[in-house]
Design a protein around this motif. Structure first.
Motif, PDB file in Angstrom:
ATOM      1  N   ILE A 253       0.874  -1.179   0.000  1.00 17.38           N
ATOM      2  CA  ILE A 253       0.000   0.000   0.000  1.00 17.38           C
ATOM      3  C   ILE A 253       0.908   1.226   0.000  1.00 17.38           C
TER       4      ILE A 253
ATOM      5  N   VAL B 201      -6.725   2.839   4.396  1.00 15.79           N
ATOM      6  CA  VAL B 201      -6.316   1.928   3.332  1.00 15.79           C
ATOM      7  C   VAL B 201      -5.603   0.716   3.926  1.00 15.79           C
TER       8      VAL B 201
ATOM      9  N   THR C 156      -4.316   0.316  -3.943  1.00 15.56           N
ATOM     10  CA  THR C 156      -4.237   1.774  -3.849  1.00 15.56           C
ATOM     11  C   THR C 156      -5.558   2.404  -4.238  1.00 15.56           C
ATOM     12  N   GLY C 157      -5.653   3.702  -3.940  1.00 18.71           N
ATOM     13  CA  GLY C 157      -6.833   4.449  -4.292  1.00 18.71           C
ATOM     14  C   GLY C 157      -6.835   4.851  -5.751  1.00 18.71           C
TER      15      GLY C 157
ATOM     16  N   LEU D 285     -10.814   1.788  -4.019  1.00 13.63           N
ATOM     17  CA  LEU D 285      -9.602   0.989  -3.860  1.00 13.63           C
ATOM     18  C   LEU D 285      -9.652  -0.198  -4.800  1.00 13.63           C
TER      19      LEU D 285
ATOM     20  N   HIS E  48     -16.521   1.561   4.207  1.00 12.84           N
ATOM     21  CA  HIS E  48     -16.336   1.181   2.810  1.00 12.84           C
ATOM     22  C   HIS E  48     -17.530   0.373   2.323  1.00 12.84           C
TER      23      HIS E  48
END
Length: 324
Positions: free
Chosen positions: A34, A42, A91-92, A251, A289
């Motif tokens: 990450i 995250v 990752t975003g 994500l 989320h």
């Protein structure tokens, strides 16, 4: 002829070895990198994915934080890793959509240096004001003359962040002019929102929820395409009168480009199964989320669509990478 037979045998043997290795994947621990600091949202999501995939695939999945460079350091590390499925990136969307718009010499190409595995989760962002303010709707907020003339400020979690660019997109659509105040994360910005130093923020529920429940903050709209299951009574920005300003942080899991198709397909199928599990969905929901699998093709199209949508806001905010 003998040489030809030897070469052919060697190629067949190598192909058989590769196929066997893919069939047995994973046969050693897998790293999920990450590009953010450990301990954040995250990181928590990555650990859920790692635990679930590890259980499903009978091998350890280890989360490794590689923050820095606005996610560039960790992403580049995975882009340059061996394409064998043992080094992955979570990752975003901003890594893939915003960085190419804001950095002139990015050391990787989001569409060519990574192979998407699947969408992991989405974080709806809420347009939020202090409960002490009179605004009950987004229209009321953007009808305020002080919002129109640039007298008021909004908070974000940093220059060039998804919240910054997404808010600029909304402000432009509303024909408003506001001062951007970047903070080191949402928490200090939201503290100033409560006290009135800034007029609004667009953030996910994790840093907002406690203050909303305490009656200190008021969500006016959600920036995603659909209403959030976490706050179904809050309208979307499109419903509030601002279509075309939808965005959300999302994500996704990636492998290096050229990772064998068999490995990618296996990872993608297992990720889909994991995210279909009600227990996993509940665990993600506790983080704020909305876990929802989407295929690699959907991710590629989403990257391309968001780059086009964000480009005008990036230019207007003075964040666009130089073209010369």
């Amino acid at each position: 002829m003998k040489f030809f037979r030897l070469v052919t045998a060697a190629l067949v043997s190598a192909a058989a070895f590769t196929a066997h290795a893919q069939d047995n994947y994973p046969n050693k621990p897998v790293r999920i990198v990450i590009p953010y600091a450990a301990g954040g949202g995250v990181d928590a999501a990555a650990r859920l994915v790692a635990q679930s995939l590890g259980t499903a695939m009978g091998q350890s999945f280890i989360v490794e934080a590689k923050p820095g460079g606005n996610t560039v350091i960790g992403a580049e590390m995975v882009a340059r890793a061996a394409p064998d499925g043992y080094t992955l990136l979570l990752t975003g969307g901003s890594t893939m959509t915003l960085l190419p718009l804001t950095q002139a010499k990015l050391p990787f190409d989001p569409l060519n240096d990574f192979a998407p595995v699947g969408l992991v989760s989405r974080l709806p962002f809420f347009l939020t004001v202090s409960a002490t303010q009179p605004y009950k709707t987004a229209k009321e907020l953007f009808s305020d003359p002080k919002v129109k003339d640039g007298s008021l400020a909004y908070a974000s979690n940093g220059v060039g962040s998804m919240a910054h660019v997404g808010t600029e997109m909304l402000v432009q659509s509303a024909g408003a002019k506001m001062i951007h105040v970047p903070y080191n994360g949402f928490v200090p910005g939201i503290a100033d929102l409560v006290t009135g130093r800034v007029i609004m923020v667009m953030a996910d529920l994790a840093p907002l929820n406690a203050q909303i429940k305490d009656g200190k903050l008021r969500p006016l709209a959600v920036a995603s395409e659909k209403r959030s299951p976490f706050m179904p009574d809050v309208p979307t920005l499109a419903e509030a009168g601002y279509p075309g300003t939808e965005y959300e942080v999302w994500l996704a899991l990636y492998a290096p480009a050229k990772t064998p198709r068999a490995v990618l397909d296996k990872l993608s199928a297992e990720l889909n199964k994991v995210l279909s599990n009600p227990a996993a969905r509940d665990a993600f929901a506790k983080l704020g989320h909305d876990s929802e699998y989407a295929s690699p093709d959907v991710i590629r199209k989403r990257i391309q669509t968001e780059q086009k949508a964000f480009a005008p806001a990036v230019r207007a905010a003075g964040l666009a990478a130089p073209t010369n």
